[in-house]
Scaffold this motif. Structure first.
Motif, PDB file in Angstrom:
ATOM      1  N   ILE A  95       0.821  -1.232   0.000  1.00  0.00           N
ATOM      2  CA  ILE A  95       0.000   0.000   0.000  1.00  0.00           C
ATOM      3  C   ILE A  95       0.849   1.274   0.000  1.00  0.00           C
ATOM      4  CG2 ILE A  95      -1.688   1.328   1.365  1.00  0.00           C
ATOM      5  CD1 ILE A  95      -3.120  -1.351   1.905  1.00  0.00           C
ATOM      6  N   LEU A 142      -8.079  -3.030  -2.783  1.00  0.00           N
ATOM      7  CA  LEU A 142      -7.451  -3.128  -1.455  1.00  0.00           C
ATOM      8  C   LEU A 142      -8.293  -2.448  -0.373  1.00  0.00           C
ATOM      9  CD1 LEU A 142      -3.791  -2.313  -2.528  1.00  0.00           C
ATOM     10  CD2 LEU A 142      -4.502  -4.452  -1.448  1.00  0.00           C
ATOM     11  N   SER A 150      -8.636  -4.074   7.565  1.00  0.00           N
ATOM     12  CA  SER A 150      -7.250  -3.905   8.027  1.00  0.00           C
ATOM     13  C   SER A 150      -6.465  -2.970   7.102  1.00  0.00           C
ATOM     14  CB  SER A 150      -6.559  -5.267   8.118  1.00  0.00           C
ATOM     15  OG  SER A 150      -6.692  -5.923   6.861  1.00  0.00           O
ATOM     16  N   SER A 151      -6.815  -2.981   5.806  1.00  0.00           N
ATOM     17  CA  SER A 151      -6.048  -2.146   4.874  1.00  0.00           C
ATOM     18  C   SER A 151      -6.367  -0.665   5.083  1.00  0.00           C
ATOM     19  CB  SER A 151      -6.349  -2.545   3.431  1.00  0.00           C
ATOM     20  OG  SER A 151      -7.606  -2.037   3.030  1.00  0.00           O
ATOM     21  N   LYS A 152      -7.590  -0.378   5.550  1.00  0.00           N
ATOM     22  CA  LYS A 152      -7.968   1.029   5.750  1.00  0.00           C
ATOM     23  C   LYS A 152      -7.043   1.681   6.768  1.00  0.00           C
ATOM     24  CE  LYS A 152     -12.723   0.478   4.404  1.00  0.00           C
ATOM     25  NZ  LYS A 152     -13.850  -0.275   4.748  1.00  0.00           N
ATOM     26  N   GLN A 161      -3.986   0.871   7.328  1.00  0.00           N
ATOM     27  CA  GLN A 161      -2.680   1.100   6.706  1.00  0.00           C
ATOM     28  C   GLN A 161      -2.734   2.324   5.772  1.00  0.00           C
ATOM     29  OE1 GLN A 161      -0.906  -1.992   4.250  1.00  0.00           O
ATOM     30  NE2 GLN A 161       0.818  -2.071   5.652  1.00  0.00           N
ATOM     31  N   PHE A 162      -3.846   2.440   5.050  1.00  0.00           N
ATOM     32  CA  PHE A 162      -4.023   3.620   4.177  1.00  0.00           C
ATOM     33  C   PHE A 162      -3.971   4.902   5.016  1.00  0.00           C
ATOM     34  CE2 PHE A 162      -6.005   0.979   0.704  1.00  0.00           C
ATOM     35  CZ  PHE A 162      -5.242   1.485  -0.346  1.00  0.00           C
TER      36      PHE A 162
END
Length: 428
Positions: free
Chosen positions: A4, A31, A36-38, A40-41
């Motif tokens: 990411i 993604l 969980s990716s939010k 990290q974003f």
């Protein structure tokens, strides 16, 4: 694997390269669906990059692609705030202004997507408060201007935005003092006959939230909110029914208002009908709670008579067995008032609803909350004034159950148990 942050960097460096930009957006779109990716974003500068990119796009399809990444990302509160700080709101307001009068399908879609995203940004507490700016914010002012517009999508977004701004007392009080109620009532008025259900639902949601602070209730009553809301009694749409009931329940803390509504036969009959809406638990629960609130706040014999005549007693007795303690308690307090004020009128209905048996069960059940036990005993004492109910109490060994409660750890319960025991002994 840290894909990411790498992609976000790529987007920043190569934002001139259309093909690469597009590929990044497709990847982000896939993604961003993961919770969980939010997170990290949120630790990258994606908000800034996307807003920068968005400002440069003129083509509908490209904007649409960016919207598809923004919508899932904006579900994260930290990213909401980053998007607001990066200036997304100003872009969205501009789109709304450009597209509001257009009949082109692309423009209508973009207007909907833009205004929906705006409402989503207001769901975060910090981002909402930042845009409210004490009610002086230009964004708040612009959203207000959507409510009287002739565009249903904007009316809807405007009302939903107000409902989102109305999430704390300070905002609610400020908005009511500055005439928001009249704007919402005008909007509802335009949707009474064959109205737009989503707009009705949104405007009622806003009114319900605005009615939560105590100081607003009297102001909203004198502005005529109950009359405006009652026009939707004939609605067959459960979401509208649910918000209508919630708004009325928030408004009737005052004795006078509760008495006026409680003597409204049309309303009470409709409530009794909705108390049987088995398919819609929300509507059923709210109807029961409103029936009980009308009695608790009015303490009026006329209101009780109206509810008895409309067949409401059996629903209050059923409500006393609800799985929610707060609803059980509201029902027991309302029933105690009925027994104190109009026992003769309600006697037959209380009997056929098997109230005495239910009270016995509540007192014998170890899982019953202390306030449930306390109010059940208060109610038992109040029922002694009726010959037939008194007989039922004697037939069910209440003394045994009550005397056990004298040693209850809760002082009020123990005290009430002693009083109830004396009363049962004297009466027998």
């Amino acid at each position: 694997m840290g894909v990411i942050p790498t992609l976000v960097k790529l987007l920043g460096i190569h934002c001139q390269n259309a093909a690469l930009t597009e590929m990044c957006l497709v990847a982000f779109g896939n993604l961003a669906e993961l919770e969980s990716s939010k997170e990290q974003f949120a630790s990258t500068n994606i908000a800034e990059e996307l807003v920068k990119l968005f400002k440069k796009q003129i083509e509908h399809d490209k904007r649409e692609m960016i919207f598809e990444v923004l919508a899932p990302l904006a579900e994260n509160d930290a990213i909401k705030l980053q998007l607001v700080e990066a200036g997304l709101v100003e872009c969205l307001l501009e789109i709304v202004q450009q597209k509001v009068d257009s009949d082109k399908e692309d423009d209508i879609t973009e207007l909907k997507t833009g205004s929906d995203l705006m409402v989503l940004l207001l769901l975060g507490d910090e981002s909402m408060q930042k845009l409210f700016e004490g009610g002086k914010g230009s964004v708040f002012q612009r959203v207000l201007s959507w409510i009287p517009s002739n565009n249903h999508q904007l009316q809807l977004a405007g009302a939903l935005a107000i409902a989102n701004f109305a999430r704390n007392d300070g905002n609610c009080i400020h908005m009511v003092d500055n005439g928001i109620v009249e704007k919402l009532m005008d909007l509802l008025d335009r949707h009474v006959e064959d109205g737009n259900v989503t707009v009705q639902h949104a405007a009622l949601s806003a009114l319900r939230n605005l009615a939560i602070p105590v100081i607003n209730k009297a102001k909203m009553l004198s502005a005529g909110v109950t009359e405006a809301v009652l026009k939707f009694l004939k609605s067959e749409m459960p979401p509208v029914q649910f918000k209508l009931l919630g708004t009325l329940r928030m408004l009737i803390d005052a004795q006078e208002a509760a008495e006026q509504l409680g003597k409204n036969v049309k309303l009470v009959e409709r409530l009794v009908e909705w108390c049987e809406a088995k398919d819609h638990a929300g509507v059923m629960g709210e109807s029961n709670r409103l029936l009980s609130a009308l009695i608790r706040h009015s303490k009026s014999k006329d209101v009780i008579k109206t509810i008895v005549q409309s067949g409401g007693i059996k629903h209050l007795v059923t409500m006393a067995t609800s799985e929610h303690v707060i609803m059980q308690n509201e029902a027991l307090v309302a029933l105690a008032l009925i027994a104190a004020l109009e026992l003769g009128t309600a006697e037959k209905d209380l009997e056929s609803a098997k109230l005495v048996q239910i009270l016995h069960r509540l007192l014998a059940d170890e899982r019953s909350a202390p306030e449930i036990k306390y109010n059940s005993m208060v109610l038992i004492c109040a029922l002694m004034g009726s010959e037939s109910l008194h007989k039922e109490v004697q037939d069910l060994a209440f003394l045994d159950v009550v005397s056990k409660l004298r040693s209850h750890e809760n002082k009020s319960v123990a005290q009430q148990a002693s009083l109830t025991e004396q009363r049962l002994t004297v009466e027998s």
